[in-house]
Structures are given as C-alpha cells and as structure tokens.
Write a protein that holds these residues in place. Sequence first.
Motif, mmCIF file in Angstrom:
data_model
loop_
_atom_site.group_PDB
_atom_site.id
_atom_site.type_symbol
_atom_site.label_atom_id
_atom_site.label_comp_id
_atom_site.label_asym_id
_atom_site.label_seq_id
_atom_site.Cartn_x
_atom_site.Cartn_y
_atom_site.Cartn_z
ATOM 1 N N ILE A 1 0.841 -1.202 0.000
ATOM 2 C CA ILE A 1 0.000 0.000 0.000
ATOM 3 C C ILE A 1 0.874 1.249 0.000
ATOM 4 N N LEU A 2 1.936 1.225 0.794
ATOM 5 C CA LEU A 2 2.854 2.364 0.841
ATOM 6 C C LEU A 2 3.437 2.637 -0.545
ATOM 7 N N ALA A 3 3.872 1.595 -1.229
ATOM 8 C CA ALA A 3 4.456 1.773 -2.560
ATOM 9 C C ALA A 3 3.440 2.344 -3.534
ATOM 10 N N ALA A 4 2.194 1.884 -3.451
ATOM 11 C CA ALA A 4 1.163 2.387 -4.352
ATOM 12 C C ALA A 4 0.863 3.853 -4.072
ATOM 13 N N MET A 5 0.850 4.237 -2.794
ATOM 14 C CA MET A 5 0.572 5.626 -2.454
ATOM 15 C C MET A 5 1.692 6.557 -2.922
ATOM 16 N N CYS A 6 2.905 6.051 -2.925
ATOM 17 C CA CYS A 6 4.056 6.858 -3.356
ATOM 18 C C CYS A 6 4.202 6.901 -4.874
ATOM 19 N N ASP A 7 3.497 6.018 -5.561
ATOM 20 C CA ASP A 7 3.609 5.927 -7.017
ATOM 21 C C ASP A 7 2.660 6.922 -7.677
ATOM 22 N N LYS A 8 2.919 8.193 -7.424
ATOM 23 C CA LYS A 8 2.101 9.265 -7.977
ATOM 24 C C LYS A 8 3.007 10.243 -8.717
ATOM 25 N N PRO A 9 2.601 10.671 -9.907
ATOM 26 C CA PRO A 9 3.449 11.587 -10.687
ATOM 27 C C PRO A 9 3.820 12.856 -9.931
ATOM 28 N N TRP A 10 2.958 13.286 -8.988
ATOM 29 C CA TRP A 10 3.219 14.541 -8.281
ATOM 30 C C TRP A 10 4.576 14.539 -7.590
ATOM 31 N N PHE A 11 4.995 13.392 -7.075
ATOM 32 C CA PHE A 11 6.248 13.344 -6.333
ATOM 33 C C PHE A 11 7.459 13.541 -7.249
ATOM 34 N N ASP A 12 7.295 13.285 -8.556
ATOM 35 C CA ASP A 12 8.386 13.481 -9.504
ATOM 36 C C ASP A 12 8.430 14.894 -10.070
ATOM 37 N N VAL A 13 7.373 15.643 -9.865
ATOM 38 C CA VAL A 13 7.320 17.013 -10.387
ATOM 39 C C VAL A 13 8.351 17.863 -9.657
ATOM 40 N N PRO A 14 9.212 18.562 -10.386
ATOM 41 C CA PRO A 14 10.205 19.402 -9.698
ATOM 42 C C PRO A 14 9.534 20.589 -9.026
ATOM 43 N N PRO A 15 10.104 21.055 -7.917
ATOM 44 C CA PRO A 15 9.552 22.246 -7.269
ATOM 45 C C PRO A 15 9.834 23.480 -8.121
ATOM 46 N N PRO A 16 9.063 24.533 -7.857
ATOM 47 C CA PRO A 16 8.114 24.713 -6.745
ATOM 48 C C PRO A 16 6.815 23.961 -6.978
ATOM 49 N N LYS A 17 6.238 23.480 -5.897
ATOM 50 C CA LYS A 17 4.950 22.805 -5.974
ATOM 51 C C LYS A 17 4.300 22.841 -4.596
ATOM 52 N N SER A 18 2.974 22.808 -4.600
ATOM 53 C CA SER A 18 2.243 22.856 -3.346
ATOM 54 C C SER A 18 1.002 21.986 -3.452
ATOM 55 N N LEU A 19 0.456 21.661 -2.300
ATOM 56 C CA LEU A 19 -0.673 20.744 -2.204
ATOM 57 C C LEU A 19 -1.847 21.388 -1.491
ATOM 58 N N ASP A 20 -3.033 20.894 -1.782
ATOM 59 C CA ASP A 20 -4.180 21.148 -0.934
ATOM 60 C C ASP A 20 -4.231 20.043 0.112
ATOM 61 N N ARG A 21 -4.731 20.364 1.266
ATOM 62 C CA ARG A 21 -4.862 19.411 2.374
ATOM 63 C C ARG A 21 -5.586 18.130 1.948
ATOM 64 N N HIS A 22 -6.471 18.238 0.938
ATOM 65 C CA HIS A 22 -7.316 17.107 0.572
ATOM 66 C C HIS A 22 -6.929 16.476 -0.772
ATOM 67 N N ASP A 23 -5.702 16.719 -1.229
ATOM 68 C CA ASP A 23 -5.260 16.118 -2.480
ATOM 69 C C ASP A 23 -4.964 14.622 -2.347
ATOM 70 N N PHE A 24 -4.774 14.142 -1.126
ATOM 71 C CA PHE A 24 -4.580 12.719 -0.862
ATOM 72 C C PHE A 24 -5.631 12.271 0.154
ATOM 73 N N SER A 25 -5.878 10.968 0.212
ATOM 74 C CA SER A 25 -6.888 10.470 1.140
ATOM 75 C C SER A 25 -6.393 9.189 1.807
ATOM 76 N N THR A 26 -7.152 8.765 2.808
ATOM 77 C CA THR A 26 -6.828 7.528 3.539
ATOM 78 C C THR A 26 -7.405 6.296 2.853
ATOM 79 N N ALA A 27 -8.084 6.470 1.723
ATOM 80 C CA ALA A 27 -8.802 5.360 1.089
ATOM 81 C C ALA A 27 -7.938 4.113 0.851
ATOM 82 N N PRO A 28 -6.658 4.246 0.446
ATOM 83 C CA PRO A 28 -5.875 3.024 0.215
ATOM 84 C C PRO A 28 -5.717 2.150 1.450
#
Length: 383
Positions: free
Chosen positions: A236-263
């Motif tokens: 589950i951890l690997a799947a949650m980390c497998d998101k393109p957002w983490f590869d995007v170079p900064p600057p970058k920011s998130l909304d509090r609700h861009d991720f969820s506990t669903a996995p």
Amino acid sequence: MGNPTIGGTTIAVGLMSGTSVDGIDAALIETDGEGAVTPLAYLEQPYTDETRARIRAATHAALQQSAPGPHAVIDAVAEELTLLHAEAVEALLARADVPRGSVGVIGFHGQTVAHRPERGWTWQIGDGNLLARKTGIPVVHDFRSADVAAGGQGAPLIPVYHRALALAAGLPLPVAILNLGGVGNVTWIGEGEADMLAFDTGPANGLIDDWMLAHTGVAMDLDGAAAARGRVHEDILAAMCDKPWFDVPPPKSLDRHDFSTAPCEGLSVGDGAATLTAFTAETVRLALAHMPRPPRRWYVAGGGRRNATLMRMLAERLGDVRSVDALGWNGDAVEAEGFAYMAVRSLRGLPISFPGTTGVARPLTGGVLCQPADGACARPDQG
C-alpha cells in the motif's frame, strides 16, 4: 501612533490556523523583518469540537466551488474564526503584559479552505477588516493571493522566516527545516543569499489525523502510539508513493485534501496509522531528489515533531533529524511567528515569496493591510 516600521524594530502578532484544524496559534515577536527576530510570547487557543466541525463543513463547501466567492456557510465560519482570532490576540497580549498600543501590526493568515494555484486561486477565510476593528491594531492578511496572481504557487511562504532563524542560529549549511502540519513543507537553505528552495513534500499529520478520527473518534495519534503498535503494509505504501506529483520538480504545493486515507481502508487501526505515518516519512525522503545537495541536518517544526514514531521513521530515511526545540525555538510557534515576521516585511515592501520557494518569476511582497480607524484595506504598496 505613527508608522512603527520606520527604522528599528516592530512588535508584531502572528496568527495561524492550520489545516490540522486544532486551534489558533498566536505569537508575539519583535523584528525588523530582516535579521533581527526576538520571540516574546506564544499561546494556543484550541477550537471546540463544534468549531472544528463547522470549519470542516466550510472546507467541504469550498472544495465544491469553482472559485472563491460568497457562500452562507463559509462566510459564517469566516466571521466566527475572525472573532476567535481577536480573542486570541487579547489573550496573547495579556499573557505578555504588552499594551495593544505597542503592537505595530498583526499578521493574520486565516483558515485555508481550498488551495488551487493550478486554477489561479487560493482561499483563506477570515475578515482582516473586522479583526483590525476588533483589536484596534493594523492587520495584514491575504498573504498568498498576490503570489498566485503572479503565477506562483502561493505556498510555502514560511521559508523566508526559516532562513532568518537558521542564519541567526548559525546552523551548518545546507540545512533543511521541515514543517509537519496538516501538509508537510520543507525549506532547503544553502550558503548564498538566493540559495533557498522550498516546496510541499506531501501529507504530514493530515492523513494520520483523518484516519484516527474516523476509526477512534480522536483526531490524532498521540505520540505515534497507534502507529508503533501497527505494521506498515509495504504494498500500500508503494502504491501511495507511485504518484506523478512526487516526480514534479519544485516549486509545488498541495491542498490538504489532495490525498486520502482510502488506500488503507480495511486495515486495523494500528496498521493504517503505521502505513500512513510511513507514507509521510517516505514523501520527505522522496523530496531529497529535488534538493541541490543533501542537507547536513534536518530540523522539524510543527505538531508532527511530537509523533515519536514519525520522527523515528524520518531518521531511518534521512539521518540526522532533530526537533527545532533543540535550538531553543518553539516548534509550535514557528508558523505563527513567521506570519508576524511577514506582516512586518509586507509593511516595508520586502519580498515574502521567491522564485525558489513558490515559483513566482521574481521576489514578491504580498498581503493586504487593513487599518482599524476607517476599515480601509489596500496592499501596503498601494495604500
């Protein structure tokens, strides 16, 4: 009382209500908006369960909107929060035994209910005009909008204060200051004046709090105890980390609700807490790939530093990880102090966001100044 920012230092209040929705952090500092910073007092004013529920309802409503605008539920919560912030200012000044006439400005962050820089807007609720009239002190608020309007992410803003603190403390460079609130953000500070990089790393306490609230009725994992009893589900951890957002170079920011506990649904309370805590730690490790050089040391501020399991997981991945309290800083107060600091910078026309922190094209000041006498509000450079 005249202009308190002409020469010397200013006594300023900073107010922060974070996406963890636990309460108001109020800090009093004396600063010149540059290298001189003296913390004077701090208090936390917790929200009641009813207020938290109303803030969450306002946030849910905001996330359904295509842009900020009038909304009965959101506007009512904005007024409630503003009045609570006014009470926090009064309590803070009483604790510090500082008369309000000695305070030059209040930095009022407000409550983020939606953050959508990719759509050209960010939404922090709270009435700067009302707060100025209630306290009798000039208020700088709406810190993020100018940056977003200029093409920046509008976040994180606290890096300019992190840098001032780090240089004053003589920290070994490069150093990383990691803030773990609802969302995590990191400031990487190098040797040169412009050698600064900052960006959101991913969810911090937000998902852990959501998980614990849903499964225990208490919106936190005290000391990381539940996570310590659980097992990390690596798939589950690997799947949650497998998101393109983490590869995007900064600057970058998130909304509090861009991720969820669903996995993690279907896991035990402990296993879910452990997996989500590991996710927070792993997103910080992934942030290393975007830094010019590895930091010699990590210092952690925000509520996440009190989660012993999270701090252990960070150390396993990053090496030398310490709480900012080891420096004599108040790790609960840093963000509120930062908005006091930025309010003074705003009054002086100094930048609060930078190409390396929000992606704005050039260093940019921000904030709207509201005067208590006539309720007039304008950007300081237009007032």
